[in-house]
Design a protein around this motif. Structure first.
Motif, PDB file in Angstrom:
ATOM      1  N   LYS A  67      23.291  -4.278  44.051  1.00 39.39           N
ATOM      2  CA  LYS A  67      23.049  -4.597  45.458  1.00 39.39           C
ATOM      3  C   LYS A  67      23.509  -3.469  46.359  1.00 39.39           C
ATOM      4  CE  LYS A  67      23.957  -8.084  49.006  1.00 39.39           C
ATOM      5  NZ  LYS A  67      24.615  -9.385  49.321  1.00 39.39           N
ATOM      6  N   ALA A  68      24.685  -2.914  46.084  1.00 37.98           N
ATOM      7  CA  ALA A  68      25.224  -1.834  46.910  1.00 37.98           C
ATOM      8  C   ALA A  68      24.355  -0.588  46.859  1.00 37.98           C
ATOM      9  CB  ALA A  68      26.646  -1.497  46.458  1.00 37.98           C
ATOM     10  N   ASN A  69      23.617  -0.420  45.761  1.00 36.21           N
ATOM     11  CA  ASN A  69      22.793   0.770  45.593  1.00 36.21           C
ATOM     12  C   ASN A  69      21.305   0.488  45.762  1.00 36.21           C
ATOM     13  OD1 ASN A  69      24.526   3.253  44.509  1.00 36.21           O
ATOM     14  ND2 ASN A  69      25.426   1.353  43.737  1.00 36.21           N
ATOM     15  N   GLY A  70      20.982  -0.691  46.277  1.00 41.40           N
ATOM     16  CA  GLY A  70      19.596  -1.013  46.576  1.00 41.40           C
ATOM     17  C   GLY A  70      18.693  -1.115  45.369  1.00 41.40           C
ATOM     18  N   MET A  71      19.263  -1.538  44.233  1.00 46.34           N
ATOM     19  CA  MET A  71      18.465  -1.642  43.014  1.00 46.34           C
ATOM     20  C   MET A  71      18.361  -3.080  42.509  1.00 46.34           C
ATOM     21  SD  MET A  71      19.606   1.662  40.742  1.00 46.34           S
ATOM     22  CE  MET A  71      19.913   3.261  41.463  1.00 46.34           C
ATOM     23  N   ASN A  72      18.602  -4.035  43.386  1.00 50.19           N
ATOM     24  CA  ASN A  72      18.620  -5.423  42.933  1.00 50.19           C
ATOM     25  C   ASN A  72      17.310  -6.156  43.184  1.00 50.19           C
ATOM     26  OD1 ASN A  72      19.054  -5.282  45.695  1.00 50.19           O
ATOM     27  ND2 ASN A  72      20.277  -7.167  45.754  1.00 50.19           N
ATOM     28  N   ASP A  73      16.279  -5.441  43.661  1.00 47.26           N
ATOM     29  CA  ASP A  73      14.995  -6.092  43.869  1.00 47.26           C
ATOM     30  C   ASP A  73      14.211  -6.127  42.554  1.00 47.26           C
ATOM     31  OD1 ASP A  73      13.024  -3.584  43.906  1.00 47.26           O
ATOM     32  OD2 ASP A  73      14.815  -3.069  45.058  1.00 47.26           O
ATOM     33  N   ALA A  74      13.177  -6.923  42.516  1.00 49.47           N
ATOM     34  CA  ALA A  74      12.424  -7.135  41.281  1.00 49.47           C
ATOM     35  C   ALA A  74      11.779  -5.847  40.767  1.00 49.47           C
ATOM     36  CB  ALA A  74      11.348  -8.203  41.516  1.00 49.47           C
ATOM     37  N   ALA A  75      11.278  -5.014  41.673  1.00 46.80           N
ATOM     38  CA  ALA A  75      10.621  -3.779  41.254  1.00 46.80           C
ATOM     39  C   ALA A  75      11.589  -2.851  40.536  1.00 46.80           C
ATOM     40  CB  ALA A  75      10.014  -3.071  42.469  1.00 46.80           C
ATOM     41  N   ASN A  76      12.829  -2.768  41.044  1.00 48.97           N
ATOM     42  CA  ASN A  76      13.830  -1.920  40.412  1.00 48.97           C
ATOM     43  C   ASN A  76      14.336  -2.535  39.117  1.00 48.97           C
ATOM     44  OD1 ASN A  76      14.755   0.639  41.811  1.00 48.97           O
ATOM     45  ND2 ASN A  76      14.594  -0.741  43.547  1.00 48.97           N
ATOM     46  N   ALA A  77      14.525  -3.848  39.117  1.00 48.20           N
ATOM     47  CA  ALA A  77      15.103  -4.514  37.952  1.00 48.20           C
ATOM     48  C   ALA A  77      14.294  -4.262  36.691  1.00 48.20           C
ATOM     49  CB  ALA A  77      15.226  -6.007  38.226  1.00 48.20           C
ATOM     50  N   SER A  78      12.989  -4.160  36.836  1.00 48.22           N
ATOM     51  CA  SER A  78      12.137  -3.960  35.661  1.00 48.22           C
ATOM     52  C   SER A  78      12.227  -2.547  35.104  1.00 48.22           C
ATOM     53  CB  SER A  78      10.685  -4.277  36.022  1.00 48.22           C
ATOM     54  OG  SER A  78      10.204  -3.356  37.004  1.00 48.22           O
ATOM     55  N   ARG A  79      12.817  -1.627  35.871  1.00 46.70           N
ATOM     56  CA  ARG A  79      12.868  -0.222  35.440  1.00 46.70           C
ATOM     57  C   ARG A  79      14.275   0.270  35.144  1.00 46.70           C
ATOM     58  NH1 ARG A  79      10.510   3.360  39.759  1.00 46.70           N
ATOM     59  NH2 ARG A  79      11.334   1.829  41.228  1.00 46.70           N
ATOM     60  N   LEU A  80      15.253  -0.607  35.175  1.00 43.11           N
ATOM     61  CA  LEU A  80      16.627  -0.169  34.969  1.00 43.11           C
ATOM     62  C   LEU A  80      16.873   0.194  33.513  1.00 43.11           C
ATOM     63  CD1 LEU A  80      18.580  -2.731  37.167  1.00 43.11           C
ATOM     64  CD2 LEU A  80      18.015  -0.351  37.702  1.00 43.11           C
ATOM     65  N   PRO A  81      17.648   1.260  33.270  1.00 39.07           N
ATOM     66  CA  PRO A  81      17.980   1.651  31.899  1.00 39.07           C
ATOM     67  C   PRO A  81      18.925   0.641  31.254  1.00 39.07           C
ATOM     68  CG  PRO A  81      18.375   3.438  33.476  1.00 39.07           C
ATOM     69  CD  PRO A  81      18.186   2.183  34.274  1.00 39.07           C
ATOM     70  N   PRO A  82      19.084   0.703  29.945  1.00 44.10           N
ATOM     71  CA  PRO A  82      20.097  -0.135  29.284  1.00 44.10           C
ATOM     72  C   PRO A  82      21.488   0.215  29.802  1.00 44.10           C
ATOM     73  CG  PRO A  82      18.579   0.820  27.684  1.00 44.10           C
ATOM     74  CD  PRO A  82      18.306   1.513  28.988  1.00 44.10           C
ATOM     75  N   GLU A  83      22.359  -0.772  29.811  1.00 44.46           N
ATOM     76  CA  GLU A  83      23.720  -0.556  30.300  1.00 44.46           C
ATOM     77  C   GLU A  83      24.524   0.281  29.297  1.00 44.46           C
ATOM     78  OE1 GLU A  83      26.861  -0.447  32.739  1.00 44.46           O
ATOM     79  OE2 GLU A  83      24.824  -1.087  33.181  1.00 44.46           O
ATOM     80  N   LEU A  84      25.362   1.159  29.814  1.00 43.59           N
ATOM     81  CA  LEU A  84      26.245   1.948  28.963  1.00 43.59           C
ATOM     82  C   LEU A  84      27.435   1.100  28.518  1.00 43.59           C
ATOM     83  CD1 LEU A  84      25.077   4.126  31.264  1.00 43.59           C
ATOM     84  CD2 LEU A  84      26.597   5.654  30.019  1.00 43.59           C
ATOM     85  N   GLN A  85      27.771   1.202  27.259  1.00 49.33           N
ATOM     86  CA  GLN A  85      28.983   0.577  26.740  1.00 49.33           C
ATOM     87  C   GLN A  85      30.015   1.682  26.572  1.00 49.33           C
ATOM     88  OE1 GLN A  85      29.099  -2.771  26.529  1.00 49.33           O
ATOM     89  NE2 GLN A  85      26.962  -2.755  27.251  1.00 49.33           N
ATOM     90  N   LEU A  86      30.956   1.748  27.515  1.00 46.82           N
ATOM     91  CA  LEU A  86      31.900   2.851  27.568  1.00 46.82           C
ATOM     92  C   LEU A  86      33.335   2.354  27.498  1.00 46.82           C
ATOM     93  CD1 LEU A  86      30.297   4.879  30.517  1.00 46.82           C
ATOM     94  CD2 LEU A  86      29.949   5.255  28.067  1.00 46.82           C
ATOM     95  N   THR A  87      34.213   3.231  27.035  1.00 40.87           N
ATOM     96  CA  THR A  87      35.638   2.936  27.090  1.00 40.87           C
ATOM     97  C   THR A  87      36.129   3.174  28.518  1.00 40.87           C
ATOM     98  OG1 THR A  87      36.375   5.200  26.658  1.00 40.87           O
ATOM     99  CG2 THR A  87      35.841   3.809  24.730  1.00 40.87           C
ATOM    100  N   PRO A  88      37.276   2.621  28.891  1.00 39.04           N
ATOM    101  CA  PRO A  88      37.817   2.882  30.232  1.00 39.04           C
ATOM    102  C   PRO A  88      37.987   4.373  30.513  1.00 39.04           C
ATOM    103  CG  PRO A  88      38.966   1.034  29.227  1.00 39.04           C
ATOM    104  CD  PRO A  88      38.090   1.612  28.160  1.00 39.04           C
TER     105      PRO A  88
END
Length: 225
Positions: free
Chosen positions: A90-111
């Motif tokens: 939401k803070a980065n303006g990527m929470n709309d449906a058009a963006n959601a369909s193009r988001l990359p897989p989430e990174l699984q990272l250590t702290p």
């Protein structure tokens, strides 16, 4: 001018410059124990490119405050390493449906991996969240090639104009950069198609081997490969 850039690299790294200037490239940074795996690097690149593209297409987010070429790299790297939860989207303006369909897989990272972009190495050897364009290249990236065909999305193109250095970001189909100047009517962000930049009317900015102002393609050191 290219020789001056290499001389600065040599001075910063304690290396004597001998022989043709082209023969010397900045020493490769020491491997980071928190470096991303190949899989993590792939997802990081996807997020990094998506974040840069978002800035270009929709304008700079107010959360990006240090607006110049190096600032764009630092901002995109920091945000790519964050957890991209609903609040971040939401803070980065990527929470709309058009963006959601193009988001990359989430990174699984250590702290510690999530903090990589707060641990840039500066020219003087100190570490922190701020680093200049030349330090991003000299101390935090590794040289790839002077052939842009070897670039991967998210790689950096470095230009040395003598007293000024400049970074551009390779996004595969096009290249993004920031002019370093912001006005009320101009965000300073630019995007240019790769073929157009190769034929740029000011040849100092052409990323070709024959351009002495083009130092080459560089890759963030914490990425694998």
């Amino acid at each position: 001018m290219r020789r001056r850039f290499l001389q600065r690299c040599a001075a910063a790294l304690g290396v004597a410059l001998a022989g043709p200037a082209r023969a010397l490239m900045p020493a490769q940074p020491q491997p980071d124990p928190d470096a991303l795996t190949p899989g993590q690097s792939t997802f990081f690149r996807a997020w990094f490119v998506r974040i840069v593209d978002q800035q270009v297409q929709r304008g700079p987010t107010p959360r990006w405050t240090q607006r110049d070429c190096a600032g764009l790299v630092r901002f995109a790297a920091t945000e790519a390493l964050r957890e991209h939860d609903a609040r971040w989207l939401k803070a980065n303006g990527m929470n709309d449906a058009a963006n959601a369909s193009r988001l990359p897989p989430e990174l699984q990272l250590t702290p510690w991996q999530r903090m990589l972009a707060n641990r840039w190495t500066r020219i003087d050897g100190s570490v922190g969240a701020y680093v200049s364009a030349i330090a991003l290249v000299q101390r935090n990236s590794r040289f790839v090639s002077r052939d842009v065909n070897q670039a991967l999305p998210g790689d950096l193109l470095f230009f040395d104009q003598g007293d000024d250095q400049h970074l551009m970001i390779w996004l595969d189909r096009y290249i993004a950069y920031h002019t370093g100047t912001v006005t009320l009517s101009d965000s300073g962000l630019r995007a240019v198609a790769v073929p157009d930049l190769m034929q740029w009317k000011d040849s100092r900015w052409q990323p070709v081997d024959g351009n002495p102002n083009f130092a080459g393609v560089f890759r963030l050191a914490f990425l694998t490969p």
